[in-house]
Design a protein around this motif. Sequence first.
Motif, PDB file in Angstrom:
ATOM      1  N   THR A 142      50.572   0.595  73.247  1.00 11.58           N
ATOM      2  CA  THR A 142      49.984  -0.284  72.073  1.00 11.58           C
ATOM      3  C   THR A 142      49.556   0.126  71.533  1.00 11.58           C
ATOM      4  N   LEU A 143      49.280   0.404  69.983  1.00 10.48           N
ATOM      5  CA  LEU A 143      48.745   0.649  68.772  1.00 10.48           C
ATOM      6  C   LEU A 143      47.716  -0.423  68.662  1.00 10.48           C
ATOM      7  N   MET A 144      46.067  -0.345  68.605  1.00 10.28           N
ATOM      8  CA  MET A 144      45.632  -1.171  69.014  1.00 10.28           C
ATOM      9  C   MET A 144      45.244  -1.432  67.334  1.00 10.28           C
ATOM     10  N   GLY A 145      45.294  -0.027  66.798  1.00  5.74           N
ATOM     11  CA  GLY A 145      44.329   0.339  65.377  1.00  5.74           C
ATOM     12  C   GLY A 145      44.221   1.833  64.950  1.00  5.74           C
ATOM     13  N   GLU A 146      44.804   1.267  63.611  1.00  8.07           N
ATOM     14  CA  GLU A 146      44.243   3.207  62.976  1.00  8.07           C
ATOM     15  C   GLU A 146      43.775   2.890  61.572  1.00  8.07           C
ATOM     16  N   GLY A 147      42.460   4.779  61.000  1.00  4.41           N
ATOM     17  CA  GLY A 147      42.141   4.272  59.445  1.00  4.41           C
ATOM     18  C   GLY A 147      40.817   5.295  59.564  1.00  4.41           C
ATOM     19  N   GLU A 148      41.173   4.710  58.971  1.00  2.00           N
ATOM     20  CA  GLU A 148      39.044   6.126  58.352  1.00  2.00           C
ATOM     21  C   GLU A 148      38.406   5.721  59.137  1.00  2.00           C
ATOM     22  N   ASP A 149      37.239   6.863  59.770  1.00  2.81           N
ATOM     23  CA  ASP A 149      35.842   6.504  60.364  1.00  2.81           C
ATOM     24  C   ASP A 149      35.035   6.585  60.056  1.00  2.81           C
ATOM     25  N   PRO A 150      33.809   5.984  60.473  1.00  5.84           N
ATOM     26  CA  PRO A 150      32.438   6.267  59.005  1.00  5.84           C
ATOM     27  C   PRO A 150      31.816   7.507  58.897  1.00  5.84           C
ATOM     28  N   TRP A 151      32.624   8.178  59.486  1.00  7.64           N
ATOM     29  CA  TRP A 151      32.130   9.996  59.666  1.00  7.64           C
ATOM     30  C   TRP A 151      33.206  10.857  58.630  1.00  7.64           C
ATOM     31  N   GLY A 152      33.918  10.608  58.140  1.00  5.55           N
ATOM     32  CA  GLY A 152      34.632  10.863  56.757  1.00  5.55           C
ATOM     33  C   GLY A 152      36.263  11.235  57.715  1.00  5.55           C
ATOM     34  N   GLY A 153      36.669  10.914  59.076  1.00  4.91           N
ATOM     35  CA  GLY A 153      37.927  11.402  59.454  1.00  4.91           C
ATOM     36  C   GLY A 153      38.746  10.117  59.812  1.00  4.91           C
ATOM     37  N   TYR A 154      39.745  10.191  60.131  1.00  2.19           N
ATOM     38  CA  TYR A 154      40.904   9.120  60.527  1.00  2.19           C
ATOM     39  C   TYR A 154      41.691   9.478  61.966  1.00  2.19           C
ATOM     40  N   ARG A 155      41.524   8.461  62.508  1.00  2.37           N
ATOM     41  CA  ARG A 155      41.953   7.889  63.922  1.00  2.37           C
ATOM     42  C   ARG A 155      42.703   6.840  63.987  1.00  2.37           C
ATOM     43  N   ALA A 156      43.026   7.245  65.473  1.00  7.59           N
ATOM     44  CA  ALA A 156      44.199   6.266  65.804  1.00  7.59           C
ATOM     45  C   ALA A 156      43.336   5.747  67.534  1.00  7.59           C
ATOM     46  N   GLY A 157      43.781   4.515  67.965  1.00  3.62           N
ATOM     47  CA  GLY A 157      43.672   4.102  68.917  1.00  3.62           C
ATOM     48  C   GLY A 157      45.160   3.552  69.940  1.00  3.62           C
ATOM     49  N   PHE A 158      45.288   3.257  71.246  1.00  2.00           N
ATOM     50  CA  PHE A 158      46.178   3.364  71.362  1.00  2.00           C
ATOM     51  C   PHE A 158      45.473   2.688  72.992  1.00  2.00           C
TER      52      PHE A 158
END
Length: 194
Positions: A142-158
Amino acid sequence: MLKKTALATALAAAALVPLAQAQADDYVIDTEGQHAFIQFKINHLGYSYILGNFEEFSGQFQYDPEDLEAASVEMEVQADSLTTNNAERDKHFISSDFLDAGEYPTATFVSTGFTPNGGDEGVLTGDLTLHGETREIEMPVTLMGEGEDPWGGYRAGFEGSTMLTLADFGIDMSDFPEAMHELELYVTFEGVRQ
């Protein structure tokens, strides 16, 4: 007991969810920030459960939102990094009686396919090598979520989980109750886009 390094399967799951990008992106699992976990749960004699995790692992995945079925993931777990918060039990688990970490120091997962189920879910398929044996496994993810993080990166969580039959990997559990012949592998992680 690593449940076929389900952790690796979870990574592969990430590859199956589109991030709305024009081309495939590479992600590295964030183990340095401790935002990734490979855990397992196994019955103890039919009376309770033993919970544990692997503390040392690495992995990456790639996916193209326009071609999810071509997504890929690879993971590697250090077998001797197993911990159940009991040093003597941990020593037994990594001994030749179970994981035999001296002979088989790593467990690996390499994805072979992904089947979207609609929405943020799908099934990841791949080859899990554990205790010197390679078997194909499936893990619902399952994809938990994705988007920009507070440090200028981009993340996706599963996250994902699957059941592993230890005998499939050459781990002899015949001296133990049948309830202990399988374990549940649970993986959750954040991947950082490169």
